[in-house]
Scaffold this motif. Sequence first.
Motif, PDB file in Angstrom:
ATOM      1  N   SER A  24       0.828  -1.211   0.000  1.00 46.10           N
ATOM      2  CA  SER A  24       0.000   0.000   0.000  1.00 46.10           C
ATOM      3  C   SER A  24       0.860   1.257   0.000  1.00 46.10           C
ATOM      4  CB  SER A  24      -0.943   0.004   1.203  1.00 46.10           C
ATOM      5  OG  SER A  24      -0.214   0.062   2.418  1.00 46.10           O
ATOM      6  N   THR A  25       2.024   1.197   0.659  1.00 43.81           N
ATOM      7  CA  THR A  25       2.921   2.354   0.676  1.00 43.81           C
ATOM      8  C   THR A  25       3.369   2.703  -0.733  1.00 43.81           C
ATOM      9  OG1 THR A  25       3.742   1.902   2.917  1.00 43.81           O
ATOM     10  CG2 THR A  25       5.146   3.232   1.482  1.00 43.81           C
ATOM     11  N   THR A  26       3.792   1.710  -1.501  1.00 43.45           N
ATOM     12  CA  THR A  26       4.217   1.931  -2.887  1.00 43.45           C
ATOM     13  C   THR A  26       3.084   2.510  -3.713  1.00 43.45           C
ATOM     14  OG1 THR A  26       5.773   0.078  -2.722  1.00 43.45           O
ATOM     15  CG2 THR A  26       5.199   0.840  -4.934  1.00 43.45           C
ATOM     16  N   LYS A  27       1.881   2.008  -3.485  1.00 42.70           N
ATOM     17  CA  LYS A  27       0.712   2.478  -4.240  1.00 42.70           C
ATOM     18  C   LYS A  27       0.363   3.918  -3.875  1.00 42.70           C
ATOM     19  CE  LYS A  27      -4.090   1.238  -5.271  1.00 42.70           C
ATOM     20  NZ  LYS A  27      -5.205   0.297  -4.969  1.00 42.70           N
ATOM     21  N   VAL A  28       0.434   4.247  -2.587  1.00 47.20           N
ATOM     22  CA  VAL A  28       0.075   5.591  -2.126  1.00 47.20           C
ATOM     23  C   VAL A  28       1.113   6.622  -2.575  1.00 47.20           C
ATOM     24  CG1 VAL A  28      -0.168   7.043  -0.069  1.00 47.20           C
ATOM     25  CG2 VAL A  28      -1.284   4.810  -0.153  1.00 47.20           C
ATOM     26  N   LEU A  29       2.404   6.272  -2.473  1.00 48.40           N
ATOM     27  CA  LEU A  29       3.461   7.227  -2.816  1.00 48.40           C
ATOM     28  C   LEU A  29       3.466   7.605  -4.286  1.00 48.40           C
ATOM     29  CD1 LEU A  29       6.575   5.995  -0.774  1.00 48.40           C
ATOM     30  CD2 LEU A  29       4.975   7.801  -0.210  1.00 48.40           C
ATOM     31  N   LYS A  30       3.027   6.689  -5.134  1.00 50.64           N
ATOM     32  CA  LYS A  30       3.016   6.898  -6.579  1.00 50.64           C
ATOM     33  C   LYS A  30       4.408   7.321  -7.066  1.00 50.64           C
ATOM     34  CE  LYS A  30      -1.921   7.726  -7.224  1.00 50.64           C
ATOM     35  NZ  LYS A  30      -2.110   6.511  -8.033  1.00 50.64           N
ATOM     36  N   ASN A  31       4.579   8.577  -7.518  1.00 57.08           N
ATOM     37  CA  ASN A  31       5.855   9.003  -8.107  1.00 57.08           C
ATOM     38  C   ASN A  31       6.816   9.652  -7.100  1.00 57.08           C
ATOM     39  OD1 ASN A  31       5.024   8.183 -10.708  1.00 57.08           O
ATOM     40  ND2 ASN A  31       3.871  10.088 -10.960  1.00 57.08           N
ATOM     41  N   TRP A  32       6.410   9.729  -5.843  1.00 54.39           N
ATOM     42  CA  TRP A  32       7.294  10.310  -4.837  1.00 54.39           C
ATOM     43  C   TRP A  32       8.351   9.286  -4.424  1.00 54.39           C
ATOM     44  CZ3 TRP A  32       2.737  12.648  -5.634  1.00 54.39           C
ATOM     45  CH2 TRP A  32       2.661  14.034  -5.463  1.00 54.39           C
ATOM     46  N   PRO A  33       9.626   9.685  -4.319  1.00 55.03           N
ATOM     47  CA  PRO A  33      10.691   8.716  -4.040  1.00 55.03           C
ATOM     48  C   PRO A  33      10.834   8.328  -2.574  1.00 55.03           C
ATOM     49  CG  PRO A  33      11.636  10.895  -4.323  1.00 55.03           C
ATOM     50  CD  PRO A  33      10.167  11.024  -4.618  1.00 55.03           C
ATOM     51  N   THR A  40       9.005   8.881   1.764  1.00 56.12           N
ATOM     52  CA  THR A  40       7.864   9.302   2.582  1.00 56.12           C
ATOM     53  C   THR A  40       8.012  10.733   3.090  1.00 56.12           C
ATOM     54  OG1 THR A  40       8.910   8.326   4.558  1.00 56.12           O
ATOM     55  CG2 THR A  40       7.365   6.945   3.322  1.00 56.12           C
ATOM     56  N   TYR A  41       9.245  11.232   3.186  1.00 56.62           N
ATOM     57  CA  TYR A  41       9.455  12.599   3.671  1.00 56.62           C
ATOM     58  C   TYR A  41       8.834  13.621   2.725  1.00 56.62           C
ATOM     59  CZ  TYR A  41      11.925  17.005   4.505  1.00 56.62           C
ATOM     60  OH  TYR A  41      12.230  18.331   4.711  1.00 56.62           O
ATOM     61  N   THR A  42       9.254  13.606   1.469  1.00 55.71           N
ATOM     62  CA  THR A  42       8.724  14.587   0.515  1.00 55.71           C
ATOM     63  C   THR A  42       7.227  14.382   0.289  1.00 55.71           C
ATOM     64  OG1 THR A  42       9.434  13.146  -1.310  1.00 55.71           O
ATOM     65  CG2 THR A  42      10.917  14.935  -0.677  1.00 55.71           C
ATOM     66  N   PHE A  43       6.785  13.125   0.310  1.00 56.01           N
ATOM     67  CA  PHE A  43       5.363  12.845   0.084  1.00 56.01           C
ATOM     68  C   PHE A  43       4.506  13.441   1.195  1.00 56.01           C
ATOM     69  CE2 PHE A  43       1.652  10.123   0.877  1.00 56.01           C
ATOM     70  CZ  PHE A  43       0.982  10.290  -0.327  1.00 56.01           C
ATOM     71  N   THR A  44       4.880  13.193   2.461  1.00 55.82           N
ATOM     72  CA  THR A  44       4.062  13.708   3.561  1.00 55.82           C
ATOM     73  C   THR A  44       4.127  15.229   3.640  1.00 55.82           C
ATOM     74  OG1 THR A  44       5.928  13.243   5.078  1.00 55.82           O
ATOM     75  CG2 THR A  44       4.157  11.617   4.953  1.00 55.82           C
ATOM     76  N   LYS A  45       5.223  15.827   3.185  1.00 58.94           N
ATOM     77  CA  LYS A  45       5.288  17.286   3.122  1.00 58.94           C
ATOM     78  C   LYS A  45       4.305  17.828   2.082  1.00 58.94           C
ATOM     79  CE  LYS A  45       8.349  18.716   6.164  1.00 58.94           C
ATOM     80  NZ  LYS A  45       7.961  19.655   7.254  1.00 58.94           N
ATOM     81  N   ALA A  46       4.175  17.129   0.959  1.00 61.06           N
ATOM     82  CA  ALA A  46       3.223  17.545  -0.079  1.00 61.06           C
ATOM     83  C   ALA A  46       1.795  17.424   0.430  1.00 61.06           C
ATOM     84  CB  ALA A  46       3.417  16.683  -1.332  1.00 61.06           C
ATOM     85  N   VAL A  47       1.488  16.329   1.120  1.00 55.35           N
ATOM     86  CA  VAL A  47       0.145  16.128   1.678  1.00 55.35           C
ATOM     87  C   VAL A  47      -0.153  17.209   2.717  1.00 55.35           C
ATOM     88  CG1 VAL A  47      -1.299  14.568   3.040  1.00 55.35           C
ATOM     89  CG2 VAL A  47       0.146  13.641   1.228  1.00 55.35           C
ATOM     90  N   THR A  48       0.850  17.559   3.516  1.00 56.28           N
ATOM     91  CA  THR A  48       0.672  18.599   4.539  1.00 56.28           C
ATOM     92  C   THR A  48       0.378  19.952   3.908  1.00 56.28           C
ATOM     93  OG1 THR A  48       2.169  17.434   6.051  1.00 56.28           O
ATOM     94  CG2 THR A  48       1.750  19.750   6.498  1.00 56.28           C
ATOM     95  N   GLU A  49       1.087  20.277   2.836  1.00 58.37           N
ATOM     96  CA  GLU A  49       0.819  21.540   2.138  1.00 58.37           C
ATOM     97  C   GLU A  49      -0.620  21.581   1.641  1.00 58.37           C
ATOM     98  OE1 GLU A  49       3.579  22.438  -0.926  1.00 58.37           O
ATOM     99  OE2 GLU A  49       5.337  22.436   0.382  1.00 58.37           O
ATOM    100  N   ASN A  50      -1.086  20.468   1.103  1.00 59.50           N
ATOM    101  CA  ASN A  50      -2.475  20.392   0.622  1.00 59.50           C
ATOM    102  C   ASN A  50      -3.456  20.606   1.766  1.00 59.50           C
ATOM    103  OD1 ASN A  50      -4.934  18.200   0.227  1.00 59.50           O
ATOM    104  ND2 ASN A  50      -4.514  19.389  -1.627  1.00 59.50           N
ATOM    105  N   MET A  51      -3.139  20.043   2.937  1.00 55.00           N
ATOM    106  CA  MET A  51      -3.997  20.216   4.108  1.00 55.00           C
ATOM    107  C   MET A  51      -4.044  21.681   4.531  1.00 55.00           C
ATOM    108  SD  MET A  51      -3.513  18.566   7.884  1.00 55.00           S
ATOM    109  CE  MET A  51      -1.998  19.499   8.115  1.00 55.00           C
ATOM    110  N   ILE A  52      -2.894  22.356   4.490  1.00 52.97           N
ATOM    111  CA  ILE A  52      -2.846  23.774   4.858  1.00 52.97           C
ATOM    112  C   ILE A  52      -3.654  24.610   3.872  1.00 52.97           C
ATOM    113  CG2 ILE A  52      -1.308  25.786   5.015  1.00 52.97           C
ATOM    114  CD1 ILE A  52       0.825  23.891   6.166  1.00 52.97           C
ATOM    115  N   GLN A  53      -3.584  24.249   2.598  1.00 53.32           N
ATOM    116  CA  GLN A  53      -4.335  24.974   1.573  1.00 53.32           C
ATOM    117  C   GLN A  53      -5.835  24.923   1.851  1.00 53.32           C
ATOM    118  OE1 GLN A  53      -4.230  23.217  -2.318  1.00 53.32           O
ATOM    119  NE2 GLN A  53      -4.967  25.067  -3.347  1.00 53.32           N
ATOM    120  N   THR A  54      -6.309  23.776   2.323  1.00 54.00           N
ATOM    121  CA  THR A  54      -7.746  23.612   2.534  1.00 54.00           C
ATOM    122  C   THR A  54      -8.198  24.008   3.937  1.00 54.00           C
ATOM    123  OG1 THR A  54      -7.335  21.280   3.103  1.00 54.00           O
ATOM    124  CG2 THR A  54      -7.939  21.771   0.829  1.00 54.00           C
ATOM    125  N   ASN A  55      -7.275  23.911   4.935  1.00 54.06           N
ATOM    126  CA  ASN A  55      -7.683  24.142   6.323  1.00 54.06           C
ATOM    127  C   ASN A  55      -7.069  25.378   6.967  1.00 54.06           C
ATOM    128  OD1 ASN A  55      -9.082  21.740   6.149  1.00 54.06           O
ATOM    129  ND2 ASN A  55      -7.485  20.518   7.110  1.00 54.06           N
TER     130      ASN A  55
END
Length: 491
Positions: free
Chosen positions: A186-195, A197-212
């Motif tokens: 599931s980790t490989t599937k969720v990360l998609k093109n991100w190399p 978990t650090y950069t991926f979770t930072k991207a998700v966090t930015e998206n959360m800040i944009q909406t919240n």
Amino acid sequence: METGIVESFGNGTVLITGSTGFLGKMLTEKLLRSCPVDSIAILVRSKKGLSASQRVAEIYKQALFDRLRSEKSDFIESIRIIDGHLEESSMGLSPSDREWLIDNVNFVFHCAATIKFNEPLDLASQINVQGTENVLALASQMKNLKGFVHVSTAYSHCPRSEIKEEFYDVPITAKELKNVVVDEESTTKVLKNWPNTYTFTKAVTENMIQTNGNHLPISIFRPSIIGCTKSEPEPGWLENMNGPTGLVTGVMVGFLRTVPNIGSNITDIIPADYTVNALISVMWDTVNRHKQSNGVNNKVPKIYNYVSCVESPLTWGRYIREMHDQYYVAPPLQSMWYGFYIFYTNLMVGSILRFFLHRIPGAFMDLLLILCGKSPKMLRMYAKTENMIDLLYEFSTRQWTFDNGNIRELWSSLSKDDRETFRFSLEEFDWKPYIKSYYYGIRRHVLHEDLSNVGKASSKNQMLLWLHQMFMVLIVYILLQLFWACITFVF
């Protein structure tokens, strides 16, 4: 007329998360030394049998705070220690600490994060995503909040080749990520093109800040690769082996003998003190923008890409070459072999070079350790270091195009005094003295060697050079003998 940076922090209370990390400590030191803050609250958790107060007491004994100690001997009285755990829903705060933060904090610098590239997705999500959500929830209750700056990374959207100062879509939201059952598949599937978990979770966090985060006076600060300091509080200060520091240190002491061929690529290093100055300036800009909107903040949070490649690009080749120039002048005393390295481009060739240049010598050294009654460690160290290099491979072999218009606009808006106190522009930056400081910073703060041993270290290095040359002659002789034996056998 806008208030200057120093004045804007006057009698203010600052909350810093990640205060025990490299950037957090630098930020605390600079704010206490250059701004008339009333107090700085630092969120610290107990760890390894040490309470939050005990950990903080050890931290502020470090050389980083020597200058602050000499200029403001009672600086520790301006620091309030808050015992807390970022990823817990209540952040592990006592009722009295929570109430104090809500009543008093004016500025929030959210620097806390796990920066491990290979952190398991569930843990990286808890710290980087859930932790940020918890801090945002607390900030939304603060009665006198003037500004909030979230520290992300310039590589949060590294699957893209061009990264502008804007938000981008992510494959999964923070809310959806909470419901994912994490395993390897599931980790490989969720990360998609991100190399990682650090950069991926930072991207998700930015998206959360944009909406919240639109109801808060908030900005996102994206630094690239943070190197040593240029000048404050001293030139060449650093404390860890992250990123290029680990690579250079390994080559300096003769531990690493083969590395990826990254010479022509740009390394986006930024000085640590410049990074902190930019971060403080971003807070100032965030506060001013919120003032101008009369407290009605319905705009999308502003993003600042803090990178060096736009104004002063530095190649890996120059970085490594100029580091090596300093090596000839002051090699480390604790070198285990003469400093040399062979570049590889093909990964298969790299694996072969690692086997002959790392694994075979490592196995030999482990054998000697065992014979001496000691525990073997070299092969384990090589495995760990090579894994680190592999994790960094994506970021050392790829190139990105960054836009940093917001950062350049911010610099142009600073007064002359603020530019002197909070210098962060990298236009026409002189890399040569910086790289020299970087080398001696590694020598002093990572290898813990001062310049008093240069004569002894040079003598040892000369002996290692002779051994290296003798070894190379022996290898060539053996290869020629094998070649001659093959020809004799065939004919």
